[in-house]
Write an enzyme that holds these catalytic residues in place. Structure first.
Site, PDB file in Angstrom:
ATOM      1  N   CYS A   1       0.698  -1.077   0.135  1.00  0.00           N
ATOM      2  CA  CYS A   1       0.207   0.029   0.054  1.00  0.00           C
ATOM      3  C   CYS A   1       0.960   1.288  -0.129  1.00  0.00           C
ATOM      4  O   CYS A   1       1.088   1.880   0.994  1.00  0.00           O
ATOM      5  CB  CYS A   1      -0.811   0.117   1.295  1.00  0.00           C
ATOM      6  SG  CYS A   1      -2.249   1.430   1.056  1.00  0.00           S
TER       7      CYS A   1
ATOM      8  N   CYS B   1      -5.867   2.151  -4.540  1.00  0.00           N
ATOM      9  CA  CYS B   1      -5.317   2.790  -3.316  1.00  0.00           C
ATOM     10  C   CYS B   1      -6.296   3.810  -3.104  1.00  0.00           C
ATOM     11  O   CYS B   1      -6.341   5.083  -3.478  1.00  0.00           O
ATOM     12  CB  CYS B   1      -3.907   3.376  -3.685  1.00  0.00           C
ATOM     13  SG  CYS B   1      -3.184   4.108  -2.111  1.00  0.00           S
TER      14      CYS B   1
END
Length: 438
Positions: A189, A367
């Protein structure tokens, strides 16, 4: 959400007991048609899918942890918007019923013999292997860590032991530098290191401390974000909020007793800068899973060497990979795992029939860039770094609706969709939502 909480409370304890029972009876010799290594998001999702494909009794999952965490929510835990308890459930409760849970750690993978060794001395043989072992955090590669976490000014949203320290450091902040780092390695991430920065900025504004704070983002990258469309929008946000961004700046040491952080200039080798902080959020260096790295399954860098289109191993056709442990050239996120799980399901179903895999993974990942306590910019993109957006709107804008999706809808999709092998990403919905758009 109340209904979801009730559902959690009412999870049948019988499942947990039966899993604990079967997992403790590990014999010295075991064989499974489908062996899954890792009980994270990729491992549980694929074991649920394989249970339906080959039958529960033919599937085993090797996973030592008693608790399974929904890690994407740790961004909000570090900012005080969610509790760490809400991110975890027992592994027994997410393990597909009837599937064998081998409650141990993988020690060695021998793909030439089709066997796996566990740390407690068991050998498990397999017909097909799915590797979902995730990646390794390396706090120890920053001098002064992990012992620096004993000081109240330092936190990290990247581990369950340190995420609440981020919230404490933020609450304790009075004045000075609030610093956020992004390491010089692949990370899971890649947006998370700056999400907590935007949330901290929002918190300091809300509590009247922002005028006494300097918010600084140190990133090893030459860009603020890898996809230009979203990077341009993020530059606008950091300018509006008076956030300082230092590119090609990598955290190498923490002197917690002096509240100093040392950064190296990646464009000028040997040049370092020491900066005082009042709050420091550390994103640790990360690397390949050490078991994968030490096996014949790894590429030169230590990542699982899979075909980027069908997720089958490049040299061992009965081995497959998913998620953060692989060398797939896309961001390592839970959203990527969801999309990969649908492709891998299809690939394995074809391989079992001696047919050629026909579905291709386009590198889809997502994201949700949390920019405040009620806004998110939803970045979605593919292997080519091109936006691959689900909604027929400009997703480079901060939106309240996207925050609710991140905070409320996505956890539900995770627990009840992805982990049950029912959610393979938004691909089909994207096509529907974009009908007639071109």
């Amino acid at each position: 959400m109340a209904a979801l909480r009730r559902l959690r409370r009412c999870q049948p304890s019988g499942i947990a007991i039966s899993h604990l029972h079967t997992s403790s009876q590990a014999s010295a010799k075991q064989h499974y048609k489908m062996l899954v290594l890792g009980g994270g998001s990729g491992g549980i999702a694929m074991s649920a899918r394989m249970k339906r494909m080959v039958g529960a009794e033919n599937v085993a999952v090797v996973e030592p942890s008693e608790t399974h965490y929904y890690q994407p929510i740790w961004t909000l835990v570090g900012a005080g918007a969610k509790t760490v308890a809400s991110s975890g459930r027992s592994t027994a409760s997410v393990m597909p019923s009837g599937v064998k849970w081998v409650k141990s750690k993988v020690q060695e993978i021998n793909p030439d013999q089709n066997t796996v060794q566990t740390v407690d001395g068991n050998e498990i043989s397999y017909e097909y292997l799915i590797v979902a072992l995730g990646l390794q955090l390396h706090f120890e590669k920053i001098k002064g860590l992990p012992e620096g976490f004993n000081h109240p000014q330092i936190g990290s949203n990247y581990s369950v032991e340190t995420v609440e320290k981020t919230w404490k450091a933020l609450q304790n902040f009075k004045e000075g530098n609030a610093m956020f780092s992004f390491p010089n390695t692949p990370v899971k991430c890649a947006g998370a290191p700056q999400k907590i920065m935007y949330l901290s900025d929002s918190y300091l504004r809300k509590t009247g401390k922002r005028s006494r704070a300097k918010v600084i983002y140190h990133t090893s990258l030459p860009v603020i974000f890898g996809i230009k469309k979203y990077a341009d929008a993020l530059w606008d946000i950091v300018k509006q909020r008076d956030i300082q961004v230092n590119l090609r700046s990598n955290l190498i040491e923490v002197r917690a007793d002096k509240q100093e952080a040392v950064f190296e200039n990646l464009d000028k080798p040997g040049e370092t800068t020491s900066i005082e902080y009042e709050m420091l959020h550390v994103t640790p260096p990360m690397g390949p899973n050490l078991v994968v790295k030490g096996s014949a399954l790894a590429d030169q860098a230590g990542w699982l060497d899979v075909d980027k289109e069908n997720l089958q191993h490049k040299r061992y056709p009965n081995v497959f990979g998913i998620g953060d442990c692989t060398n797939l050239p896309t961001s390592k996120t839970a959203a990527a795992v969801a999309a990969q799980s649908a492709i891998l399901h299809r690939t394995i179903s074809k391989v079992l029939k001696n047919e050629k895999p026909d579905k291709k993974y386009d590198g889809y990942t997502s994201c949700p860039l949390v920019t405040s306590y009620n806004t998110v910019m939803l970045a979605e993109f593919d292997y080519n770094g091109q936006p691959l957006e689900t909604f027929p709107i400009n997703q480079a804008k901060e939106r309240r609706l996207m925050y609710h999706m991140k905070a409320d809808i996505m956890p539900h999709l995770y627990w009840h969709g992805l982990l049950r092998g029912l959610w393979g990403g938004p691909g089909p919905y994207r096509k529907l939502l974009h009908l007639g758009m071109k």
